[in-house]
Design a protein around this motif. Sequence first.
Motif, PDB file in Angstrom:
ATOM      1  N   UNK A 121       0.913  -1.158   0.081  1.00  0.00           N
ATOM      2  CA  UNK A 121      -0.130  -0.045  -0.215  1.00  0.00           C
ATOM      3  C   UNK A 121       0.887   1.203   0.136  1.00  0.00           C
ATOM      4  N   UNK A 122       0.383   2.197  -0.673  1.00  0.00           N
ATOM      5  CA  UNK A 122       1.236   3.563  -1.082  1.00  0.00           C
ATOM      6  C   UNK A 122       0.552   4.684  -1.011  1.00  0.00           C
ATOM      7  N   UNK A 135       2.147  17.851  -9.977  1.00  0.00           N
ATOM      8  CA  UNK A 135       3.225  18.199  -9.437  1.00  0.00           C
ATOM      9  C   UNK A 135       3.346  17.216  -8.123  1.00  0.00           C
ATOM     10  N   UNK A 136       4.191  16.354  -8.113  1.00  0.00           N
ATOM     11  CA  UNK A 136       4.590  15.214  -6.973  1.00  0.00           C
ATOM     12  C   UNK A 136       5.104  16.269  -5.774  1.00  0.00           C
ATOM     13  N   UNK A 137       4.674  16.098  -4.621  1.00  0.00           N
ATOM     14  CA  UNK A 137       5.298  16.723  -3.650  1.00  0.00           C
ATOM     15  C   UNK A 137       5.922  16.019  -2.625  1.00  0.00           C
ATOM     16  N   UNK A 138       5.732  14.683  -2.638  1.00  0.00           N
ATOM     17  CA  UNK A 138       6.488  13.687  -1.672  1.00  0.00           C
ATOM     18  C   UNK A 138       5.520  12.475  -1.369  1.00  0.00           C
ATOM     19  N   UNK A 139       6.076  11.454  -0.977  1.00  0.00           N
ATOM     20  CA  UNK A 139       5.409  10.662  -0.275  1.00  0.00           C
ATOM     21  C   UNK A 139       4.896  10.649   0.938  1.00  0.00           C
ATOM     22  N   UNK A 140       3.807  10.114   1.552  1.00  0.00           N
ATOM     23  CA  UNK A 140       3.315  10.510   2.727  1.00  0.00           C
ATOM     24  C   UNK A 140       2.899   9.016   3.386  1.00  0.00           C
ATOM     25  N   UNK A 141       3.453   7.992   2.893  1.00  0.00           N
ATOM     26  CA  UNK A 141       3.144   6.586   3.584  1.00  0.00           C
ATOM     27  C   UNK A 141       3.251   5.346   2.643  1.00  0.00           C
ATOM     28  N   UNK A 142       3.885   4.282   3.041  1.00  0.00           N
ATOM     29  CA  UNK A 142       3.749   2.990   2.371  1.00  0.00           C
ATOM     30  C   UNK A 142       3.970   1.766   3.214  1.00  0.00           C
ATOM     31  N   UNK A 193      -2.434   3.862  -3.793  1.00  0.00           N
ATOM     32  CA  UNK A 193      -2.376   2.677  -4.691  1.00  0.00           C
ATOM     33  C   UNK A 193      -2.079   1.374  -3.726  1.00  0.00           C
ATOM     34  N   UNK A 194      -2.673   0.193  -4.281  1.00  0.00           N
ATOM     35  CA  UNK A 194      -2.675  -1.071  -3.704  1.00  0.00           C
ATOM     36  C   UNK A 194      -2.128  -1.788  -4.700  1.00  0.00           C
ATOM     37  N   UNK A 195      -1.158  -2.884  -4.387  1.00  0.00           N
ATOM     38  CA  UNK A 195      -0.465  -3.837  -5.276  1.00  0.00           C
ATOM     39  C   UNK A 195      -0.733  -5.079  -4.755  1.00  0.00           C
ATOM     40  N   UNK A 196      -1.413  -6.203  -5.552  1.00  0.00           N
ATOM     41  CA  UNK A 196      -1.614  -7.268  -5.056  1.00  0.00           C
ATOM     42  C   UNK A 196      -0.372  -8.294  -5.396  1.00  0.00           C
ATOM     43  N   UNK A 197      -0.443  -9.590  -5.141  1.00  0.00           N
ATOM     44  CA  UNK A 197       0.511 -10.520  -5.352  1.00  0.00           C
ATOM     45  C   UNK A 197       0.749 -10.860  -6.764  1.00  0.00           C
ATOM     46  N   UNK A 198      -0.285 -10.688  -7.619  1.00  0.00           N
ATOM     47  CA  UNK A 198      -0.008 -10.967  -8.934  1.00  0.00           C
ATOM     48  C   UNK A 198       0.322  -9.673  -9.629  1.00  0.00           C
ATOM     49  N   UNK A 199       0.816  -8.695  -8.945  1.00  0.00           N
ATOM     50  CA  UNK A 199       1.559  -7.396  -9.533  1.00  0.00           C
ATOM     51  C   UNK A 199       0.407  -6.726 -10.030  1.00  0.00           C
ATOM     52  N   UNK A 255      -5.211   2.590  -8.148  1.00  0.00           N
ATOM     53  CA  UNK A 255      -4.946   3.601  -7.739  1.00  0.00           C
ATOM     54  C   UNK A 255      -6.159   4.339  -7.581  1.00  0.00           C
ATOM     55  N   UNK A 256      -6.534   5.158  -6.450  1.00  0.00           N
ATOM     56  CA  UNK A 256      -7.514   6.032  -6.224  1.00  0.00           C
ATOM     57  C   UNK A 256      -6.924   7.419  -5.719  1.00  0.00           C
ATOM     58  N   UNK A 257      -7.547   8.279  -6.235  1.00  0.00           N
ATOM     59  CA  UNK A 257      -7.342   9.926  -5.974  1.00  0.00           C
ATOM     60  C   UNK A 257      -8.220  10.272  -5.182  1.00  0.00           C
ATOM     61  N   UNK A 258      -7.822  11.121  -4.112  1.00  0.00           N
ATOM     62  CA  UNK A 258      -8.713  11.752  -3.265  1.00  0.00           C
ATOM     63  C   UNK A 258      -8.508  13.337  -3.005  1.00  0.00           C
TER      64      UNK A 258
END
Length: 70
Positions: A9-10, A20-27, A57-63, A67-70
């Motif tokens: 999860x990220x 414009x990407x401002x930075x990661x907030x968690x993963x 975004x969420x990634x599963x075992x099958x890759x 992604x959702x935007x809020x």
Amino acid sequence: ADDVALSRLAANLYDASNTTFLGPIGSTPGNGSLASPSTATWTIPSLADGTYTIRASARDAADNVQTTTV
């Protein structure tokens, strides 16, 4: 991604126009399967007043990635 065998999860912070990407907030670590239910802690930095976008975004075992935007 589905709710079975999530591997990561990220979340990232963007400006109001979502360009414009401002930075990661968690993963979560991307090194294996997450327990169900899956949770992650996100830290929002101090920001000037305004509108921002969070893209998670969420990634599963099958890759597969969802992604959702809020």
